[in-house]
Design a protein around this motif. Structure first.
Motif, PDB file in Angstrom:
ATOM      1  N   LEU A 194       1.325  -0.779  -0.208  1.00 48.30           N
ATOM      2  CA  LEU A 194      -0.039   0.034  -0.497  1.00 48.30           C
ATOM      3  C   LEU A 194       1.342   1.367  -0.339  1.00 48.30           C
ATOM      4  CD1 LEU A 194      -2.942  -1.069   2.036  1.00 48.30           C
ATOM      5  CD2 LEU A 194      -2.589  -1.670   0.145  1.00 48.30           C
ATOM      6  N   ARG A 195       2.025   1.322   1.009  1.00 42.73           N
ATOM      7  CA  ARG A 195       2.790   2.382   0.884  1.00 42.73           C
ATOM      8  C   ARG A 195       3.225   2.883  -0.589  1.00 42.73           C
ATOM      9  NH1 ARG A 195       7.656   0.993   4.200  1.00 42.73           N
ATOM     10  NH2 ARG A 195       8.462  -0.190   1.741  1.00 42.73           N
ATOM     11  N   ASP A 196       3.768   1.092  -1.064  1.00 41.74           N
ATOM     12  CA  ASP A 196       4.634   1.216  -2.091  1.00 41.74           C
ATOM     13  C   ASP A 196       3.720   1.463  -3.830  1.00 41.74           C
ATOM     14  OD1 ASP A 196       6.653   1.721  -0.823  1.00 41.74           O
ATOM     15  OD2 ASP A 196       7.035   0.228  -0.926  1.00 41.74           O
ATOM     16  N   ALA A 278      -0.353   6.619   8.720  1.00 36.60           N
ATOM     17  CA  ALA A 278       0.244   7.552   8.043  1.00 36.60           C
ATOM     18  C   ALA A 278      -0.598   8.045   6.592  1.00 36.60           C
ATOM     19  CB  ALA A 278       1.589   7.244   7.666  1.00 36.60           C
ATOM     20  N   ILE A 279      -0.483   6.378   6.240  1.00 36.07           N
ATOM     21  CA  ILE A 279      -1.435   6.805   4.366  1.00 36.07           C
ATOM     22  C   ILE A 279      -2.993   7.403   4.635  1.00 36.07           C
ATOM     23  CG2 ILE A 279      -2.500   5.320   2.696  1.00 36.07           C
ATOM     24  CD1 ILE A 279       0.181   2.832   3.042  1.00 36.07           C
ATOM     25  N   ASP A 283      -4.465  11.108   2.977  1.00 33.35           N
ATOM     26  CA  ASP A 283      -5.935  11.226   2.205  1.00 33.35           C
ATOM     27  C   ASP A 283      -5.467  10.499   1.318  1.00 33.35           C
ATOM     28  OD1 ASP A 283      -8.217  11.854   1.355  1.00 33.35           O
ATOM     29  OD2 ASP A 283      -8.026  13.348  -0.161  1.00 33.35           O
ATOM     30  N   TYR A 284      -4.257   8.811   1.328  1.00 32.97           N
ATOM     31  CA  TYR A 284      -4.277   7.965   0.442  1.00 32.97           C
ATOM     32  C   TYR A 284      -3.496   8.189  -0.420  1.00 32.97           C
ATOM     33  CZ  TYR A 284      -7.803   6.293   3.766  1.00 32.97           C
ATOM     34  OH  TYR A 284      -9.128   5.879   4.902  1.00 32.97           O
ATOM     35  N   ALA A 291       4.261   7.692   3.001  1.00 35.49           N
ATOM     36  CA  ALA A 291       4.193   7.131   4.428  1.00 35.49           C
ATOM     37  C   ALA A 291       4.827   7.105   5.202  1.00 35.49           C
ATOM     38  CB  ALA A 291       2.891   6.167   3.403  1.00 35.49           C
ATOM     39  N   PHE A 292       5.348   7.950   6.588  1.00 31.61           N
ATOM     40  CA  PHE A 292       6.430   7.055   7.352  1.00 31.61           C
ATOM     41  C   PHE A 292       5.622   7.892   8.701  1.00 31.61           C
ATOM     42  CE2 PHE A 292       7.421  11.161   6.092  1.00 31.61           C
ATOM     43  CZ  PHE A 292       8.059  12.100   7.590  1.00 31.61           C
TER      44      PHE A 292
END
Length: 312
Positions: A194-196, A278-279, A283-284, A291-292
């Motif tokens: 999701l982060r990447d 953080a995501i 706001d996605y 996101a960190f």
């Protein structure tokens, strides 16, 4: 590109000492996985060094298909890498980082080679797959590239030795919480995905299950164009809730671990799960914002995770 000497080859220069090899692993872990490293610092020396050695082997394995020279990696490359793994487990290091892993294997002989082999199988998947139709298909990939890390690590973390002594006199011990260890690895990998999302899409890879994109009427074209709308927010919220369920499952196994491992695992779990928060706070937007978990929040998590380690 990682050099892959074959087991029968002799290195021309002497390998690093055990101390030097562990220091190298510490530096690599600290540089490339700050969250993982912070959790490891809460462990006893012998355990944290073993965790660093495992992390570096996993990173080097991942670099074969995700590193700057990944386009040079072939099935034969991974076959040689697996031969090197066999050599390491036989006590014969081939490169400097291997020295640390060989030492860790000697100190924690319960570490099994199977998860290491499975991780290499996960890298093979990346050679020929860039899409996953269903979550069931993605789960296998997540197990191989991350669930395996949970299994490798749990053999180092250990469990409390004696839980109870029944009337017939044989002490009963809890085994390594395998399902919960797997769940933590799966949760971490889903978080990575999701982060990447943006970075992976730029490389032609989409790890979000295609059936989920269809469910929310969000297309690959939308993803490649970085469209953030209500469809995307609903899709990402759905994915985040799935990841959190795996974190919740993982939490159930922490109380079985050795007492000196509970705080580090709680900390690592909370810190990594914080990436999901953080995501949401962004706001996605995983396309233009990384996101960190900021340092201030990491410091807040430490006492909370310590209290959980004592109470749960």
């Amino acid at each position: 590109m990682l050099q892959l000497p074959k087991p029968e080859q002799k290195l021309k220069k002497p390998l690093a000492s055990v101390t030097e090899a562990y220091e190298y692993c510490r530096q690599i872990t600290a540089k490339y996985s700050k969250t993982f490293y912070l959790g490891s610092l809460l462990m006893p020396k012998e355990k944290r060094r073993a965790i660093w050695a495992i992390y570096v082997w996993c990173r080097r394995t991942d670099e074969l298909v995700d590193g700057p020279d990944a386009n040079l990696t072939t099935p034969e490359t991974l076959a040689i890498w697996e031969q090197n793994l066999e050599s390491i487990f036989a006590g014969n290091p081939l490169e400097d980082p291997d020295v640390a892993l060989v030492d860790a294997l000697a100190r924690f002989p319960q570490i099994d080679i199977a998860p290491f082999r499975d991780m290499i199988a996960g890298q093979r998947m990346d050679l020929y797959r860039s899409r996953y139709e269903t979550f069931e298909e993605l789960y296998l990939y997540c197990y191989r590239v991350a669930g395996t890390v949970g299994l490798m690590s749990s053999s180092v973390l250990g469990v409390e030795p004696i839980i109870s002594i029944p009337p017939w006199g044989n002490s009963q011990t809890e085994g390594v919480p395998r399902e919960e260890a797997l769940a933590l690895g799966i949760a971490n990998q889903l978080t990575n995905i999701l982060r990447d999302v943006g970075e992976d899409a730029a490389r032609g890879r989409i790890y979000l299950p295609l059936e989920d994109l269809q469910l929310f009427n969000y297309s690959e074209e939308d993803l490649n164009n970085h469209v953030i709308d209500e469809r995307w927010r609903a899709l990402m919220s759905f994915q985040i809730q799935r990841a959190r369920k795996y974190y919740q499952q993982a939490e159930k196994g922490i109380s079985v671990l050795s007492r000196d491992s509970r705080w580090p695992v709680w900390s690592a779990l909370m810190l990594y799960q914080g990436i999901l928060d953080a995501i949401e706070s962004n706001d996605y937007d995983v396309f233009t914002k990384r996101a960190f978990v900021p340092i201030s929040r990491k410091m807040l998590y430490l006492p909370i995770s310590w209290l959980r380690a004592q109470a749960l």
